[in-house]
Design a protein around this motif. Structure first.
Motif, PDB file in Angstrom:
ATOM      1  N   GLN A 289       0.835  -1.200   0.000  1.00  0.00           N
ATOM      2  CA  GLN A 289       0.000   0.000   0.000  1.00  0.00           C
ATOM      3  C   GLN A 289       0.872   1.253   0.000  1.00  0.00           C
ATOM      4  N   ALA A 290       1.949   1.239   0.776  1.00  0.00           N
ATOM      5  CA  ALA A 290       2.851   2.393   0.802  1.00  0.00           C
ATOM      6  C   ALA A 290       3.475   2.635  -0.571  1.00  0.00           C
ATOM      7  N   GLU A 291       3.803   1.580  -1.300  1.00  0.00           N
ATOM      8  CA  GLU A 291       4.367   1.741  -2.644  1.00  0.00           C
ATOM      9  C   GLU A 291       3.382   2.446  -3.571  1.00  0.00           C
ATOM     10  N   GLN A 292       2.088   2.088  -3.495  1.00  0.00           N
ATOM     11  CA  GLN A 292       1.082   2.762  -4.316  1.00  0.00           C
ATOM     12  C   GLN A 292       0.907   4.215  -3.870  1.00  0.00           C
ATOM     13  N   ILE A 293       0.942   4.428  -2.583  1.00  0.00           N
ATOM     14  CA  ILE A 293       0.829   5.796  -2.065  1.00  0.00           C
ATOM     15  C   ILE A 293       1.971   6.652  -2.585  1.00  0.00           C
ATOM     16  N   VAL A 294       3.179   6.113  -2.591  1.00  0.00           N
ATOM     17  CA  VAL A 294       4.329   6.865  -3.116  1.00  0.00           C
ATOM     18  C   VAL A 294       4.120   7.188  -4.597  1.00  0.00           C
ATOM     19  N   ARG A 295       3.576   6.246  -5.370  1.00  0.00           N
ATOM     20  CA  ARG A 295       3.273   6.540  -6.779  1.00  0.00           C
ATOM     21  C   ARG A 295       2.273   7.693  -6.876  1.00  0.00           C
ATOM     22  N   ASN A 296       1.269   7.687  -6.002  1.00  0.00           N
ATOM     23  CA  ASN A 296       0.282   8.771  -6.000  1.00  0.00           C
ATOM     24  C   ASN A 296       0.921  10.102  -5.613  1.00  0.00           C
ATOM     25  N   ILE A 297       1.775  10.072  -4.604  1.00  0.00           N
ATOM     26  CA  ILE A 297       2.479  11.290  -4.181  1.00  0.00           C
ATOM     27  C   ILE A 297       3.333  11.818  -5.319  1.00  0.00           C
ATOM     28  N   ASP A 298       4.075  10.931  -5.985  1.00  0.00           N
ATOM     29  CA  ASP A 298       4.918  11.349  -7.106  1.00  0.00           C
ATOM     30  C   ASP A 298       4.084  11.980  -8.220  1.00  0.00           C
ATOM     31  N   THR A 299       2.919  11.401  -8.514  1.00  0.00           N
ATOM     32  CA  THR A 299       2.030  11.940  -9.541  1.00  0.00           C
ATOM     33  C   THR A 299       1.559  13.334  -9.172  1.00  0.00           C
ATOM     34  N   ALA A 300       1.121  13.499  -7.931  1.00  0.00           N
ATOM     35  CA  ALA A 300       0.619  14.802  -7.483  1.00  0.00           C
ATOM     36  C   ALA A 300       1.723  15.854  -7.468  1.00  0.00           C
ATOM     37  N   LEU A 301       2.886  15.491  -6.967  1.00  0.00           N
ATOM     38  CA  LEU A 301       3.984  16.464  -6.915  1.00  0.00           C
ATOM     39  C   LEU A 301       4.463  16.842  -8.312  1.00  0.00           C
ATOM     40  N   ALA A 302       4.555  15.875  -9.215  1.00  0.00           N
ATOM     41  CA  ALA A 302       4.980  16.171 -10.593  1.00  0.00           C
ATOM     42  C   ALA A 302       4.001  17.128 -11.269  1.00  0.00           C
ATOM     43  N   ALA A 303       2.733  17.015 -10.946  1.00  0.00           N
ATOM     44  CA  ALA A 303       1.716  17.870 -11.569  1.00  0.00           C
ATOM     45  C   ALA A 303       1.902  19.342 -11.209  1.00  0.00           C
ATOM     46  N   VAL A 304       2.582  19.614 -10.105  1.00  0.00           N
ATOM     47  CA  VAL A 304       2.827  21.007  -9.718  1.00  0.00           C
ATOM     48  C   VAL A 304       4.292  21.400  -9.890  1.00  0.00           C
ATOM     49  N   GLY A 305       5.077  20.506 -10.499  1.00  0.00           N
ATOM     50  CA  GLY A 305       6.459  20.846 -10.819  1.00  0.00           C
ATOM     51  C   GLY A 305       7.463  20.637  -9.710  1.00  0.00           C
ATOM     52  N   THR A 306       7.180  19.711  -8.808  1.00  0.00           N
ATOM     53  CA  THR A 306       8.156  19.412  -7.759  1.00  0.00           C
ATOM     54  C   THR A 306       8.235  17.898  -7.579  1.00  0.00           C
ATOM     55  N   ASP A 307       8.995  17.441  -6.595  1.00  0.00           N
ATOM     56  CA  ASP A 307       9.148  16.003  -6.375  1.00  0.00           C
ATOM     57  C   ASP A 307       9.450  15.730  -4.908  1.00  0.00           C
ATOM     58  N   ARG A 308       9.623  14.467  -4.576  1.00  0.00           N
ATOM     59  CA  ARG A 308       9.833  14.081  -3.173  1.00  0.00           C
ATOM     60  C   ARG A 308      11.116  14.616  -2.566  1.00  0.00           C
ATOM     61  N   SER A 309      12.067  15.038  -3.370  1.00  0.00           N
ATOM     62  CA  SER A 309      13.281  15.628  -2.802  1.00  0.00           C
ATOM     63  C   SER A 309      12.990  16.974  -2.146  1.00  0.00           C
ATOM     64  N   ARG A 310      11.809  17.532  -2.403  1.00  0.00           N
ATOM     65  CA  ARG A 310      11.417  18.843  -1.869  1.00  0.00           C
ATOM     66  C   ARG A 310      10.364  18.722  -0.759  1.00  0.00           C
ATOM     67  N   VAL A 311      10.128  17.498  -0.274  1.00  0.00           N
ATOM     68  CA  VAL A 311       9.150  17.315   0.801  1.00  0.00           C
ATOM     69  C   VAL A 311       9.702  17.912   2.089  1.00  0.00           C
TER      70      VAL A 311
END
Length: 131
Positions: A53-75
């Motif tokens: 479930q966490a792996e899918q959540i990370v995919r969702n987080i990556d999708t949402a962050l990419a849509a606004v021009g950022t990524d998990r390195s900026r969390v």
């Protein structure tokens, strides 16, 4: 302050319920709603498995962050909710969250809860990230 509300393509839409991402442009931040292990079709991924479930959540987080021009390195901050918390379920969740990024971990809160929105959801993660 102007806010931009987004429901990025690739995430299960929940119109009228929540915005997956809210961008506060002047503050330079994006706030993600708590993400669960739904795929784009609204199907649960990883039933009974915190790590999957966490792996899918990370995919969702990556999708949402990419849509606004950022990524998990900026969390900046992550809040992790774990249904039926037990210490042994934490490592697979952290492994999923840290895969693909080499930056130091962000500020974090981990909360054990009795249940989430659906009893099938074992993990929910919300994020604040810099743009």
């Amino acid at each position: 302050m102007s806010l931009r509300h987004l429901d990025p393509e690739g995430l299960h839409p929940l119109p009228g319920v929540l915005s997956h991402a809210v961008v506060a442009e002047k503050a330079g931040l994006v706030y993600l709603s708590g993400q669960v292990a739904w795929n784009a079709a609204g199907e649960l991924v990883g039933e009974g498995d915190h790590g999957k479930q966490a792996e899918q959540i990370v995919r969702n987080i990556d999708t949402a962050l990419a849509a606004v021009g950022t990524d998990r390195s900026r969390v900046v901050k992550e809040t992790i909710y774990i249904a039926g918390y037990r210490p042994e379920v934490v490592d697979p969740i952290f492994a999923a969250l840290r895969t693909g990024t080499t930056t130091p971990p962000p500020a974090q809160t981990l909360i054990g809860v009795v249940s989430l929105y659906s009893p099938l959801f074992l993990v929910e993660i919300d994020i604040v990230a810099a743009l």
